[in-house]
Each structure stands twice: as C-alpha cells, then as structure tokens.
Design a protein around this motif. Structure first.
Motif, PDB file in Angstrom:
ATOM      1  N   ALA A 263      -5.406 -17.525  10.880  1.00 13.21           N
ATOM      2  CA  ALA A 263      -4.290 -17.322   9.950  1.00 13.21           C
ATOM      3  C   ALA A 263      -3.502 -18.615   9.924  1.00 13.21           C
ATOM      4  O   ALA A 263      -2.436 -18.727  10.526  1.00 13.21           O
ATOM      5  CB  ALA A 263      -3.430 -16.151  10.402  1.00 13.21           C
ATOM      6  N   THR A 290       0.815 -15.445  12.141  1.00 12.60           N
ATOM      7  CA  THR A 290       0.488 -16.478  11.163  1.00 12.60           C
ATOM      8  C   THR A 290       0.692 -17.848  11.808  1.00 12.60           C
ATOM      9  O   THR A 290       1.355 -17.959  12.847  1.00 12.60           O
ATOM     10  CB  THR A 290       1.378 -16.363   9.910  1.00 12.60           C
ATOM     11  OG1 THR A 290       2.730 -16.508  10.310  1.00 12.60           O
ATOM     12  CG2 THR A 290       1.196 -15.010   9.243  1.00 12.60           C
ATOM     13  N   ASN A 606      -3.267  -7.275   8.216  1.00  9.47           N
ATOM     14  CA  ASN A 606      -2.073  -8.095   8.007  1.00  9.47           C
ATOM     15  C   ASN A 606      -0.836  -7.206   7.973  1.00  9.47           C
ATOM     16  O   ASN A 606      -0.918  -5.996   8.173  1.00  9.47           O
ATOM     17  CB  ASN A 606      -2.234  -8.906   6.710  1.00  9.47           C
ATOM     18  CG  ASN A 606      -2.462  -8.028   5.502  1.00  9.47           C
ATOM     19  OD1 ASN A 606      -2.523  -6.793   5.611  1.00  9.47           O
ATOM     20  ND2 ASN A 606      -2.589  -8.623   4.333  1.00  9.47           N
ATOM     21  N   GLU A 611       5.483 -13.677   4.837  1.00  4.98           N
ATOM     22  CA  GLU A 611       4.667 -14.745   5.441  1.00  4.98           C
ATOM     23  C   GLU A 611       3.177 -14.392   5.408  1.00  4.98           C
ATOM     24  O   GLU A 611       2.340 -15.288   5.392  1.00  4.98           O
ATOM     25  CB  GLU A 611       5.140 -15.022   6.871  1.00  4.98           C
ATOM     26  CG  GLU A 611       4.865 -13.884   7.825  1.00  4.98           C
ATOM     27  CD  GLU A 611       5.643 -13.971   9.139  1.00  4.98           C
ATOM     28  OE1 GLU A 611       6.795 -13.480   9.171  1.00  4.98           O
ATOM     29  OE2 GLU A 611       5.102 -14.521  10.090  1.00  4.98           O
ATOM     30  N   TYR A 612       2.850 -13.093   5.378  1.00  4.52           N
ATOM     31  CA  TYR A 612       1.429 -12.714   5.317  1.00  4.52           C
ATOM     32  C   TYR A 612       0.876 -12.844   3.900  1.00  4.52           C
ATOM     33  O   TYR A 612      -0.299 -13.143   3.708  1.00  4.52           O
ATOM     34  CB  TYR A 612       1.216 -11.291   5.866  1.00  4.52           C
ATOM     35  CG  TYR A 612       1.378 -11.258   7.362  1.00  4.52           C
ATOM     36  CD1 TYR A 612       0.265 -11.362   8.204  1.00  4.52           C
ATOM     37  CD2 TYR A 612       2.634 -11.193   7.949  1.00  4.52           C
ATOM     38  CE1 TYR A 612       0.402 -11.386   9.576  1.00  4.52           C
ATOM     39  CE2 TYR A 612       2.795 -11.220   9.317  1.00  4.52           C
ATOM     40  CZ  TYR A 612       1.681 -11.317  10.137  1.00  4.52           C
ATOM     41  OH  TYR A 612       1.822 -11.357  11.490  1.00  4.52           O
ATOM     42  N   ILE A 615       0.286 -16.669   3.737  1.00  5.47           N
ATOM     43  CA  ILE A 615      -0.844 -17.200   4.508  1.00  5.47           C
ATOM     44  C   ILE A 615      -2.176 -16.712   3.942  1.00  5.47           C
ATOM     45  O   ILE A 615      -3.227 -17.314   4.182  1.00  5.47           O
ATOM     46  CB  ILE A 615      -0.715 -16.841   6.012  1.00  5.47           C
ATOM     47  CG1 ILE A 615      -1.476 -17.849   6.895  1.00  5.47           C
ATOM     48  CG2 ILE A 615      -1.219 -15.441   6.311  1.00  5.47           C
ATOM     49  CD1 ILE A 615      -0.818 -19.176   7.048  1.00  5.47           C
TER      50      ILE A 615
END
Ligand SMILES: *[C@@H]1O[C@H](CO)[C@@H](O)[C@H](O)[C@H]1NC(C)=O
Ligand SMILES: *[C@@H]1O[C@H](CO)[C@@H](O)[C@H](O)[C@H]1NC(C)=O
Ligand SMILES: *[C@@H]1O[C@H](CO)[C@@H](O)[C@H](O)[C@H]1NC(C)=O
Ligand SMILES: *[C@@H]1O[C@H](CO)[C@@H](O)[C@H](O)[C@H]1NC(C)=O
Ligand SMILES: *[C@@H]1O[C@H](CO)[C@@H](O)[C@H](O)[C@H]1NC(C)=O
Length: 950
Positions: A263, A290, A606, A611-612, A615
């Motif tokens: 990640a 991440t 996830n 932020e996921y 990424i």
C-alpha cells in the motif's frame, strides 16, 4: 476479510504493554527478526564496511564453462565455486545462462551438494525448489531464442563469457568470473550489473552440529536452525540456512516500479534508512496501513526500471519469503536493489527494451497475458458481506432497477453456505438457488459466490479431500489442521494433481451444489494466501509440507495462484460441451506472477477512509505495470462507514478501476448507492452510467492488453518518457490507450482540482462528458491546469489524437447492451489528426478464439475526413453484428474556427448527407449517422470558405 486474533492482543497486553501501538506490526516479521533476511543484511553491511578490500568467496571455475546446444538454442553452463576458508571442501553452485524470446536473458544458480539424506528430517524433498517457473511461465516449452540469433564468446584470458544477442546485436551480456558479475548492455551501454556490490550469497547446506566451521567472518548464524519470532518458534527449520541473495545496480535509473503488493507509492521508495524493506510474503493483513512496505496478499517479483530511452525489467523467479532493499542514495544517476529470498534456486530474468510497454510485452511472452474477460465482469459488481438471503438478493436486484443503476453481478460472501462448508448452501437462507439464478438471469445478471481453500472438518467434501490425501500436511507429513472461518479446517493442496479431479467434481452439471443449469454463476477465491487464523503471520507454518515433499517455505507465494488456477480449470471443464460456454471469471485475493492468465485481483480489506481511496490509485497502477491489469479496490472501503461524500468520490474513482466492485464488511451499515439519497445517489448513478458508456473503450483496452500486456490503468510516464516529472505522478492515469487522462478527486471537501498535463498536446475537457460545453487546454510546457470542481464532477480529459467508442443508452446490464449503437468521440490533436481502435466480439464465449468471431476496427480522422477500416472480421460475426450502428459522432477540433457546411457519409455503394449540429465550442456533433459498424466507411467534411479567402 479476517478477524483480529484476540489472543494475540491479550498476550501483548500482558507481556509487552508498550507494544500496544504496534499490534498489527508485531504480528508480522521484519527483516530484523527473519533469520534469513537478518543474516543477509548483516552480510551486506560487513561487505560494505570492507569497501574495495573485500575479496569475494565466490568465483566461476573457467574450466567449468560448457556451451550446450539444445532445442535449437544454446545454453551456457558453468560452476560458481564457494570457498570457505575453514573447510577443505568447496561448494559447487552450477549455473545456467540462457536467452529467451523477447531478448530476455535468464540466469539460474543451483546447489550441487545437498547432503540432506544425512539428516533425519526426511519427509522433505532434498533439493532446492526449482518449479517456480513451471507455475509462473505460460508454457513449459520455453520460447528459447534460436541459436543463430545470438553468439557466445569466451574471452582469451578465460576470465569472462560474452553473449551478443538481439536482432541487430544491440544486446550484450558479460559474465565475469572473479568476482562473479553479470552486466547487461544495450547499445554498448551497461544497463544493469548483477552483484556489483558483492552481496551475492548462497547459503549452502551444512549439518547443524558443524555449522560453526561453515561460517565466515562476514556472516552471522542468527536464526539458521531456529526461528526467534514468537509466533513461529515451532518452525524447526529442518533444512537449516538456505537463503539466496543478490544485488543489482541499475545504471542511469532512478525510477523503479513494481514488486507488488504494497500500500505505497507507484515509484519505489529508498529503503536504506528504514528497517522496512519491501517484503513479498502473501498474508491476510488485518487493516493494512497505507504508505507501508509491509507484505500484503499477493506478490509479483517483477521490478521495472525506467529512463527516457530505455526500460528494464528484473523478474526474480522465486516464490519464497523475499525482502527487497531499494537504494537510491548514490550520487550518480544509478540505483540499486538487494534481493533476499529464504530458499529455492536463484533464478532471474533481465528484460531490456526501449519502453516500459515493451517490457510488459516481453515479460508477457514468458508469463502470459491477461485473459480477455467476459464483458459482464467489466460492469459494476455489487457486493457485501453479506447479502443475507434470497429475498435480500432479489430486493437489491430490484432496487437497482428502481433507481436505474446498471449493474451486472451480485456477490455472496461466506454466509450463504451451511456453516461455512463450501459447496453447500444454507438451506434456510437460500432454499432455491436455481430459482435465484434464474431470476437474476432474467434481468441479465450474474451471481458470484465465494469458495475458499480452507475446508471445515467433518463434512463430505473435507472428508474426501483428507481421504484422498490431497490436503496440505504438517511438518510430520500428516494432515495439517488449523483455524479459519469455519473453525477447525484443512486446506486443499492445489500443488497436488490429485486435487484437480476432486475440485472438478464439485463444478459438474450434475453436482448437487453447482448443477444449477445456469451459466451465470462465477467464482471468488478469497483467503488463499493461505489465511490461517492461528498460524504464524496469520498463514501456514513454513515447515508444512506440500505435494512433492516441498516445504511450504519454498512455495508460499505461489499457493494462491495454484488455488485459483485449479478453480479456473474446473470452470473450463464445466463449460465444455455446453454450447453457451462462457469465459470463466474468478476474483482472487492472493496472486503471483502468472495469475493474470486466469484471475482478477482486488486490493483486499481496505478501510472507509480518504487515505485508502487515495492509495488505491498507485496500488492499481502498480498491479497494471506488472501485467496484472484486471484489478481494483473495494469501492467505499471494506471496514467502516464512509461519509456520503467519500462514498460518492469513491464511485467516481472506482468507475475507472479495471475491476469495479463495491464491497463492505458485515458490521458496516448498508450502503447500496441509493441509500445515501440525493444529491449523492444521482451523482453515483452518473458515475456508473459513465462506466457503462465507456465499456467499448474498456473492453478494447482489455483486448489490447490481452495481446501486448499494455496497462489498462496506465501511468502517466508511459506516454511522457521524456518528461522527468511524469515519473512520480501517481494520482492520475491514462485509461488504456484511449487518451482519456483521469485524476479522481480523493480529498474531502475539494473545490479546486489540479490535473497534471505531461506534454504540450491539446487536451479536451471531458469532465462530466464535457456537457454542455467544452474547455480546451494546450500548455506551452507540461504543467498543472486548475479547475473549480463540485461534488458532481468527475475530472477527466481526452488527449488530442484519439478516437474513443461509447454506448450511451441506459441498460440494466451489459448483456442488454449488445446491440446498442455506438457513439464515437474524435479528438483531433495539434496536427489535426486522430486515431482509435474498437474491438468487438460476443463478450462471453470463446468463439473469438475458436472460430475467429470478432471484429477489429480502426478509425482515423483528419480535419476533413474520417474513416473506418475493418482490420479483422469473420463472416459469421459480421452477420451477427450487421444491425449495429454508429449513431453519433462527436468531433473535437481545437484549431478550426471555420464552420462546417456539409458532411457526407459513404459506406459501400451508398452515400448520404449527415445531420449535424453546427460547431459550438470546438465541437461538432453528427446525429443519427446510420453507419454500420461492421463495414468500412468514409466521411468528408466540407467547410465554409474562410472570410479571408473570400
Ligand atoms: C507424505 O504424505 C503424502 C500423503 O499426504 C505421501 O504421498 C508422501 O509419500 C509422504 N511423504 C513421505 C516422505 O512419507
Ligand atoms: C529440478 O531439480 C531436479 C533435481 O536436480 C531435477 O531432476 C529437475 O529436472 C529440475 N526441474 C526443473 C524444472 O528444472
Ligand atoms: C515423516 O513422516 C512419517 C509418516 O507420516 C512420520 O511418522 C514421521 O514422524 C515424519 N518424520 C519427521 C522427521 O517428521
Ligand atoms: C443456452 O442458452 C439458451 C438461450 O439463453 C438456452 O435456451 C439454452 O438452454 C442454453 N443451453 C445450455 C446448454 O445451457
Ligand atoms: C469465420 O466464419 C466462417 C463462416 O463464414 C467460419 O466457417 C470460420 O471458421 C470462421 N473463422 C475464421 C477464422 O475464418
């Protein structure tokens, strides 16, 4: 999915309360506490400290070199001698150097003396695992380069071997004997040097009792015969130290990519100052972090190094636990990597060519290209853990229609089974699966069900697998029992050929479970790292034993591939003899090099956090550049509850993932896209409709990738190799070769958006299909454009020079779109020209392969002409699609200020005048064009004379 291991937390809380912050990390090994990595790191450091005084213990015996002519090729054999000062005996490491098609050079090093018979641990095969390539490569018949296409020289002083290869001898490889290095040149410039830093290490077999004599000053014996990691203390390491390691210096390369799954950013990070090298070890990682180099669910040991004029691929052919250190600290333009694997033979391939796309092609010649997926699988997938029962499934199916969301597939997670016994249905919740499938089929939809490799003990199927000795065994070579979703479980060993017929039997038409007389059921293979809840690092103990007497240690990263390949085999057999034979669709969580041939992947569990979403873009890009294009991330995030804004933005990004699925954890609130309400629902619908409209373009991208390995989610630098800045852009991408440049919004509350344009070509704004008006960008030098955006905006541009195909009618699913007409968008470039391809077949069968039932169409345009050329078509197929029309053509021309007077269309013997809207905002639209897509055609555009000319 996986649950957190309660007892671990308890142990940690009791014994090491200071570690609470690192609960997840503490479940997984680091380089420091992995014996083999620790030892090689120490080894490399001690060599670095010695500097240029260091005298390697490895050298090639000149007299060992032998050139074998075999299968119309030449293979260079020789021996590397490992000299241990304290021992009389030298260790012999036989090697092979060969050249494969695609100018791939392969180097393999084995170990001659494996005196393992001397010890008692003998339920294990006694040589090094050398079958990784059998699983990763597309055929066992290696495409060797013909003998007459390359030349081998042994130099006069017998200190090196030189190989010249390539069509115009542009490649040269020099293998030096002492020190042992392999340098590969392209156009006489060295591109990569293996063992430049002398980190080559090959731990030979030795008895535990006399280990001490086998050690040299630059080594340590940390963890050679015992595992110090708390969860794997039971690993006896019966074969002792076996690691292999090698460094590679990439000359003039600072930009490195690949080696998923992590990640992390697209461009690999320097790891010299961190204690976190990139790790390849397939694990079920709970709530992964991440910006991390920690191991994840899959592993593809292919690294790409890219510079403007040359690209390089390094394929490390090994499926054991592997750590990779990346060093970009050199003052020169070089970078280097240090690869450390726990065991197996040392085997790697170097691929050099002009562009990264060529590396994808050459690597694909060896490992295979992605299979052309059934068209439905490129539609929208609706999943959650779990759709509770038949009524729930049918309700969702109906609500999709009510809210006018096209979708193709609804998914059933583990709860559909009777107590997690795969190949059974929970008879209360799913009393009539046949009826359910029929109802879905009626609306053109499919069902995907989950089947995992862990098998609950004490039911007919696991009983059979145990009885036929097709399970993974423990270190005593008896059936391995562990814990997973169903409680106590055994694992089918898909390395064992015995497993295939057992697996097949469950997929047959007359089988009680699968005999559903319906071809609209497909497969999801999860937890195949394998995930073992009570195993070390949530996986199988490394000293477990597989078919052939191989330790799990040797094959860990390959297991997931063997499992989904077994499923694929079963599905292919199932469809044989069925005239409605559909291409299989399988989603896998765990994968290895070669998985692209039979499965799609997703980025696992996830979280519903911004932020996921962010990424997921570099993660899917990385998967694409290592030839695993059919990939995506769970839309909405698996764990947690996304805000309405995040969910909406995730749909807007997810429509571009080659694999587009919404999924949610069992504890997450329901979030089917109509639940958010307005304006979110309409905005999500617009996004999904755009995905469906673009399916002809996406399908064409898959066709191209299935032939050449070209990424579908394509990094910007692929089209901007001379622009250094483009090498680190990983928040935007090109959509195949279509010219669509997309940068999803991944920030909360965003009202301004910047898109990087990597060149000076003209770009047409395609945000929200550029309705009602269109912006045109043409920069004097690469840079950012800024836009105001609102929640409904899906920022995208079309690069001038491209022609893309769409189908714009709303339909419930892809199956119902088959005969819909096409729209073409023609985006003329700075020179006033454009080109594009369209691939068409039936979208579901193998007839495109078996009887050539396909059409490949090429469109080209200038300011005054547009034409279509049929590159390939089959008579039968031509008949089938003869009623499909091109209905609308949108011409984007940034340069023309002239008005169009008339447009004439010519197809076959007929010619007619087109209806069109006068040019507004550089855009001209032809309506109701009535052109057959199956035959070539020409369009002439006549402009009104310029005022100046009058
Ligand atoms: C290990 O067990 C398998 C059956 O699971 C058997 O086929 C194999 O021969 C056994 N290996 C040894 C060395 O006994
Ligand atoms: C692997 O090694 C064994 C033992 O040396 C050999 O018999 C076998 O042919 C090798 N297999 C491959 C695929 O190279
Ligand atoms: C090898 O396998 C046999 C039969 O399964 C078992 O009894 C024996 O303990 C095993 N040996 C070792 C060293 O694990
Ligand atoms: C094939 O599909 C047709 C139409 O959908 C159906 O009538 C027929 O029963 C199917 N045949 C098989 C073998 O599934
Ligand atoms: C094309 O169509 C014909 C029928 O017109 C068929 O017989 C043939 O096998 C098809 N395939 C190819 C590759 O020509």
């Amino acid at each position: 999915m996986k649950f957190i291991r309660q007892f671990h937390i308890i142990l940690i809380l009791i014994w090491a309360p200071t570690l609470v912050f690192g609960v997840k990390e503490s479940l997984f090994k680091t380089c420091e506490n992995s014996g083999f990595c620790h030892r090689n790191k120490y080894f490399a450091e001690s060599i670095k400290n010695e500097g240029s005084n260091y005298q390697s213990r490895y050298s090639i015996a000149p007299e060992s070199i032998l050139i074998e002519s075999k299968l119309n090729t030449k293979i260079i054999h020789g021996q590397i001698i490992k000299d241990i000062p304290t021992l009389a005996e030298d260790f012999i490491l036989p090697f092979e150097l060969s050249i494969l098609e695609g100018n791939n050079i392969r180097f393999t090093i084995n170990e001659e003396q494996r005196h393992i018979a001397d010890i008692k641990a003998i339920n294990i095969t006694n040589y090094r695992y050398n079958q990784t390539s059998d699983w990763a490569f597309v055929t066992s018949e290696l495409p060797y380069l013909a003998e007459n296409l390359f030349k081998v020289e042994i130099d006069q002083s017998k200190s090196e071997v030189i190989v010249h290869y390539g069509e115009s001898n542009e490649y040269k490889a020099i293998l030096t004997f002492n020190p042992v290095t392999l340098t590969v040149f392209y156009n006489d410039i060295p591109q990569v040097i293996a063992n430049h830093q002398n980190f080559f290490n090959f731990e030979h077999w030795r008895p535990k009792e006399s280990n001490y004599e086998h050690l040299t000053v630059e080594e340590t014996d940390y963890g050679m015969f015992e595992d110090h990691f708390v969860d794997s203390e039971n690993d006896k390491i019966p074969l002792g130290p076996e690691s292999i390691a090698l460094d590679f210096t990439f000359k003039g390369f600072k930009n490195l990519y690949g080696i998923p799954e992590h990640a992390d950013s697209l461009n690999l990070k320097d790891t010299t100052d961190s204690d976190q090298p990139y790790r390849l070890y397939n694990v079920d990682i709970f709530e992964y972090e991440t910006n991390s180099r920690m191991a994840m669910y899959g592993a593809i040991p292919l690294l790409l190094a890219v510079k403007p004029e040359i690209s390089l691929g390094l394929f490390w052919i090994n499926g054991a636990d592997t750590f990779i250190n990346v060093d970009k600290t050199s003052n020169e333009e070089d970078s280097s990597t240090h690869w450390i694997s726990e065991n197996g033979v040392l085997d790697f391939m170097i691929i050099i060519d002009k562009t990264p796309a060529n590396i994808n092609y050459n690597y694909g010649l060896i490992t295979g290209f992605t299979q052309l997926p059934p068209l439905f699988s490129l539609g929208y997938h609706q999943c959650r853990w779990n759709y509770n029962d038949e009524k729930d499934v049918l309700d969702v199916n109906q609500l999709m229609d009510k809210h006018q969301f096209p979708y193709d597939t609804i998914w059933l997670d583990i709860e559909y089974t009777d107590q997690k016994k795969y190949f059974t249905w929970d008879k209360h919740k799913f009393p009539s699966p046949k009826q359910l499938l029929k109802s879905l089929d009626h609306t053109g939809r499919n069902l995907v069900i989950i089947i995992d490799p862990h098998l609950k003990t004490n039911y007919f199927f696991s009983d059979e697998v145990i009885k036929k000795q097709a399970c993974i065994n423990d270190s005593k070579n008896t059936t391995f029992y562990g814990h997973c979703w169903p409680g106590e479980s055994v694992w089918i060993d898909t390395f064992n050929p015995t497993s295939q017929p057992i697996w097949d039997s469950q997929f047959e038409w007359n089988n009680e479970f699968f005999g559903l007389d319906s071809s609209n059921v497909f497969l999801w293979n999860d937890m195949n790292e394998p995930s073992v809840f009570n195993g070390p690092e949530t996986s199988a103990p490394k000293d477990n034993i597989h078919f052939g007497g191989w330790e799990h240690r040797s094959v860990h990263n390959i297991y997931g591939l063997t499992y989904h390949e077994a499923t694929y085999e079963s599905l292919i057999k199932r469809t044989k003899g069925n005239t409605n034979r559909t291409r299989p669709f399988i989603l896998t969580r765990s994968y290895f090099a070669g998985s692209q041939r039979t499965a799609a992947m997703w980025t696992g569990d996830n979280m519903s956090k911004w932020e996921y979403l962010k990424i997921s873009i570099p993660m899917v890009l990385t998967s694409n550049i290592v030839n695993m294009p059919f990939s995506g991330a769970d839309v909405g995030g698996f764990f947690g509850n996304p805000s309405k804004e995040l969910l909406t933005r995730w749909y807007q990004a997810g429509i571009w993932y080659p694999f587009f699925r919404a999924h949610a954890h069992i504890d997450a609130r329901r979030r089917e896209p109509w639940i958010a309400g307005e304006p979110y629902t309409s905005i999500m619908r617009d996004a999904v409709l755009l995905r469906y409209a673009l399916l002809p373009t996406l399908y064409t991208a898959f066709y191209e990738s299935s032939k050449t390995g070209i990424p579908i989610f394509k990094p910007i630098f692929y089209e901007a190799l001379t622009n250094p800045k483009s090498y680190s852009i990983d928040d935007e991408f090109f959509f195949g070769n279509s010219g669509l440049l997309v940068k999803p919004v991944t920030d909360e509350g965003a009202d301004r958006h910047e898109i990087y344009i990597p060149d000076t070509e003209v770009y047409y704004d395609y945000t929200n299909r550029s309705l009602p008006s269109i912006n045109v960008y043409k920069l004097d030098e690469p840079g950012y454009i800024k836009k105001d955006i609102s929640l409904q905006d899906i920022p995208a541009l079309i690069k001038g020079g491209h022609i893309i195909s769409l189908k714009e009618r709303y339909r419930r699913s892809t199956r119902l779109m088959v005969n819909d007409p096409y729209t073409l968008i023609i985006a003329l470039n700075n020179n006033g020209v454009a080109e594009g391809q369209l691939y068409i077949d039936d979208g579901e069968s193998f007839e495109f392969e078996n009887s050539g039932e396909l059409a490949l169409v090429k469109f080209s345009a200038t300011e005054s002409t547009i034409n279509s050329q049929i590159l390939e078509i089959n008579d039968t197929f031509k008949q089938k699609i003869s009623s499909i029309k091109i209905e609308k053509i949108i011409i984007l021309n940034s340069k023309s200020n002239k008005s169009i007077e008339s447009i004439s269309i010519k197809q076959g013997d007929e010619e007619w005048q087109a209806k069109f809207d006068g040019t507004v905002d550089k855009k001209t639209i032809i309506h109701n064009a009535k052109i057959k897509v199956s035959e070539s055609w020409d369009i002439q555009l006549i402009y009104e004379p310029d005022h100046d000319e009058l």
